[in-house]
Design a protein around this motif. Structure first.
Motif, PDB file in Angstrom:
ATOM      1  N   UNK A   1      29.572  25.684  31.498  1.00 46.28           N
ATOM      2  CA  UNK A   1      30.764  26.267  32.123  1.00 46.28           C
ATOM      3  C   UNK A   1      31.229  27.571  31.491  1.00 46.28           C
ATOM      4  N   UNK A   2      30.726  27.915  30.310  1.00 47.75           N
ATOM      5  CA  UNK A   2      31.112  29.176  29.683  1.00 47.75           C
ATOM      6  C   UNK A   2      30.212  30.327  30.118  1.00 47.75           C
ATOM      7  N   UNK A   3      29.207  30.025  30.945  1.00 48.76           N
ATOM      8  CA  UNK A   3      28.269  31.063  31.384  1.00 48.76           C
ATOM      9  C   UNK A   3      28.768  31.809  32.607  1.00 48.76           C
ATOM     10  N   UNK A   4      27.829  32.359  33.356  1.00 49.08           N
ATOM     11  CA  UNK A   4      28.179  33.171  34.516  1.00 49.08           C
ATOM     12  C   UNK A   4      28.955  32.348  35.533  1.00 49.08           C
ATOM     13  N   UNK A   5      29.984  32.965  36.112  1.00 52.87           N
ATOM     14  CA  UNK A   5      30.778  32.338  37.165  1.00 52.87           C
ATOM     15  C   UNK A   5      30.416  32.977  38.505  1.00 52.87           C
ATOM     16  N   UNK A   6      30.458  32.187  39.539  1.00 53.04           N
ATOM     17  CA  UNK A   6      30.236  32.694  40.892  1.00 53.04           C
ATOM     18  C   UNK A   6      31.434  32.333  41.761  1.00 53.04           C
ATOM     19  N   UNK A   7      31.586  33.034  42.845  1.00 50.30           N
ATOM     20  CA  UNK A   7      32.722  32.824  43.739  1.00 50.30           C
ATOM     21  C   UNK A   7      32.308  31.931  44.899  1.00 50.30           C
ATOM     22  N   UNK A   8      33.090  30.898  45.180  1.00 43.29           N
ATOM     23  CA  UNK A   8      32.878  30.030  46.327  1.00 43.29           C
ATOM     24  C   UNK A   8      33.887  30.373  47.412  1.00 43.29           C
ATOM     25  N   UNK A   9      33.413  30.506  48.633  1.00 43.71           N
ATOM     26  CA  UNK A   9      34.294  30.763  49.776  1.00 43.71           C
ATOM     27  C   UNK A   9      34.725  29.436  50.390  1.00 43.71           C
ATOM     28  N   UNK A  10      36.038  29.286  50.593  1.00 47.02           N
ATOM     29  CA  UNK A  10      36.613  28.062  51.146  1.00 47.02           C
ATOM     30  C   UNK A  10      37.490  28.437  52.327  1.00 47.02           C
ATOM     31  N   UNK A  11      37.405  27.660  53.397  1.00 43.61           N
ATOM     32  CA  UNK A  11      38.269  27.872  54.556  1.00 43.61           C
ATOM     33  C   UNK A  11      38.921  26.559  54.948  1.00 43.61           C
ATOM     34  N   UNK A  12      40.138  26.651  55.435  1.00 43.95           N
ATOM     35  CA  UNK A  12      40.910  25.503  55.892  1.00 43.95           C
ATOM     36  C   UNK A  12      41.262  25.704  57.361  1.00 43.95           C
ATOM     37  N   UNK A  13      40.811  24.778  58.208  1.00 50.25           N
ATOM     38  CA  UNK A  13      41.224  24.763  59.614  1.00 50.25           C
ATOM     39  C   UNK A  13      42.230  23.620  59.727  1.00 50.25           C
ATOM     40  N   UNK A  14      43.507  23.935  59.926  1.00 46.37           N
ATOM     41  CA  UNK A  14      44.552  22.927  59.747  1.00 46.37           C
ATOM     42  C   UNK A  14      44.612  21.898  60.857  1.00 46.37           C
ATOM     43  N   UNK A  15      45.165  20.752  60.496  1.00 46.44           N
ATOM     44  CA  UNK A  15      45.442  19.720  61.491  1.00 46.44           C
ATOM     45  C   UNK A  15      46.461  20.236  62.497  1.00 46.44           C
ATOM     46  N   UNK A  16      46.426  19.689  63.707  1.00 48.32           N
ATOM     47  CA  UNK A  16      47.349  20.118  64.758  1.00 48.32           C
ATOM     48  C   UNK A  16      48.685  19.397  64.679  1.00 48.32           C
TER      49      UNK A  16
END
Length: 502
Positions: free
Chosen positions: A71-86
């Motif tokens: 966990x102290x090594x290279x970090x990468x970015x994760x893309x997250x999306x939320x499609x909300x409940x109605x």
């Protein structure tokens, strides 16, 4: 994925969802109007697909270790999306996991959004781009023009495929350790997102390769898995690519039999199996002169020599959807008459769309780490439409691609009482119904539904969205009244350029 301001209806739904006792710890909006879900801050965005569908959503990013064990090594970015409940949302969201391997969940979701309408009455949909795809440190291989590609279509020799993979490896290795973009790494990312959202349990919906990810997640994190929906099932025991040739052959024979059983199709277009043999022999000679045709996207004139690879690729991809597979007798008839313009135009369109959807660097990290060492070219497959070409492609490229780790119990099927709903299309050419039977064989609370006359990726077909939503709500697959699926009918084969005869 593009940012947009506003989205008042979407924010209203999220505010509503935050107003009940069940939703404590769920999405909430601060005084500045920023949406927070657990420790993630979201901003309005639009999810767009190539076919033009657009879905209003909320998007965020999360930092993750490239190597979860360092966990102290290279970090990468994760893309997250939320499609909300109605409406008022319960605590356990639904994760949609895309196929491929190599597809982005966020990019592909708009194509199946309609299938989630019912489940979104009470649940949010969470999308996490697998590392190496979409907005999660993408690993795209590119051709000499800089376009996304899987290999050089002008040279399909093993040597050229290997050289293409070597160039891609060298380019991507500058910013990524390609050993850490496997199914196991994606599974750990999914749980990192779950933890960051502050959610105890999740429902996973996997499509095609995504069903492998869903099963691996359930095996690694049973305490955090509420239910699984497996659409077009990849059993854990399956070596990806090993049975593609035989499965396609079976699906094509079923489609060709439909033409032989239809008087107008057989009379007007001939037996498609015979047409295929004749066209293949002619294309294999390499003696056909270059053909001019219109590029179906740009409208520009192109000139290309028809090859068997054009036809094999079309047959493979067209068989995924029976509505399109119904046109195959016409396609083969035209090619048998020496008219290759349609074949080339459709092949060009298909190659471009597949290359655009797949992040081949991630795909290779998965296949080379998890499947390549078990792939075997079978003599029985050599006379099929695909032959052993797919296995040879994988072998050639994986010979020069870094390999990560495969979990010790990776090939073991799921066991226990986890609620699982598996769904398959009757004529699926890549994940046939027997795979669904195998995947649930050792699960005591599972059911497999087969949709008559359908192909690959069937969660949005007929009444399936309602059944899917009912299952996620109650986690009781046996209680589903699936009689509505019997109203589905196979697509009749084309009998000419005008379609089928009534």
């Amino acid at each position: 994925m593009t940012s947009r301001p506003g989205f008042a209806p979407l924010l209203a739904a999220l505010l509503l969802a935050a107003c009940g006792g069940e939703q404590q710890g769920g999405p909430r909006t601060d005084a500045q109007g920023t949406l927070h879900y657990g420790e993630l801050a979201f901003t309005p965005c639009a999810l767009s697909a190539t076919a033009g569908q657009t879905v209003e959503a909320q998007c965020a990013t999360l930092q993750a270790p490239e190597d979860h064990d360092a966990p102290q090594g290279r970090m990468i970015e994760l893309a997250v999306a939320l499609v909300p409940a109605k409406g008022l949302a319960v605590e356990d969201p639904v994760y949609m996991i895309a196929g491929g391997p190599g597809q982005s969940a966020i990019e592909s979701y708009p194509q199946v959004h309609a299938a989630f309408e019912d489940v979104r009455r009470t649940r949010h949909v969470v999308l996490v781009d697998a590392r190496g795809t979409g907005g999660s440190h993408p690993l795209a291989c590119r051709d000499e023009d800089g376009d996304k590609a899987i290999y050089d279509p002008d040279d399909e020799s093993p040597e050229a495929m290997r050289a293409f993979a070597e160039r891609c490896r060298e380019a991507l290795s500058k910013t990524a350790d390609l050993r850490y973009y496997t199914t196991g790494d994606h599974v750990r990312d999914l749980d990192l997102v779950r933890e960051t959202l502050g959610v105890e349990r999740i429902n996973l919906v996997g499509i095609s390769y995504g069903t492998r990810v869903a099963q691996q997640y359930a095996a690694a994190y049973p305490q955090h898995t509420r239910s699984l929906v497996l659409d077009s099932v990849v059993p854990n025991t399956l070596v990806l690519g090993q049975e593609h040739a035989r499965n396609l052959e079976d699906a094509l024979q079923a489609q060709f039999a439909a033409c032989r059983g239809d008087g107008a199709c057989l009379r007007n277009l001939g037996d498609p199996a015979d047409r295929l043999v004749a066209v293949r022999e002619r294309l294999d000679t390499g003696s056909i002169a270059p053909v001019r045709y219109r590029d179906p996207v740009s409208g520009e004139w192109r000139e290309e020599t028809p090859r068997y690879g054009h036809l094999a690729g079309l047959l493979r991809m067209y068989a995924y959807q029976p509505q399109i597979a119904a046109t195959l007798p016409l396609l083969l008839h035209e090619a048998a008459q020496g008219h290759y313009e349609s074949l080339l135009a459709q092949s060009q369109l298909l190659t471009a769309s597949v290359s655009d959807a797949i992040y081949h660097g991630m795909q290779l990290s998965v296949l080379c780490s998890e499947d390549a060492d078990e792939l075997r070219a079978e003599d029985a497959d050599r006379d099929t439409v695909l032959g052993t070409a797919l296995i040879e492609l994988t072998d050639a490229q994986c010979a020069v691609w870094p390999r990560g780790r495969r979990a010790e119990h990776f090939r073991e099927p799921l066991r226990g009482d986890l609620p699982v709903l598996a769904i398959s299309g009757e004529f699926d050419p890549v994940t046939p119904p027997r795979y669904g039977d195998e995947a649930i064989a050792q699960l005591s609370n599972a059911r497999h539904l087969v949709l008559p006359g359908q192909g690959h990726n069937v969660i949005g077909t007929g009444c399936m969205p309602k059944l899917f939503a009912q299952f996620v709500e109650n986690t009781d697959a046996d209680a589903l009244d699936a009689d509505c699926l019997q109203r589905l009918q196979p697509q009749p084969p084309f009998a000419g350029a005008y379609g089928w005869e009534p």
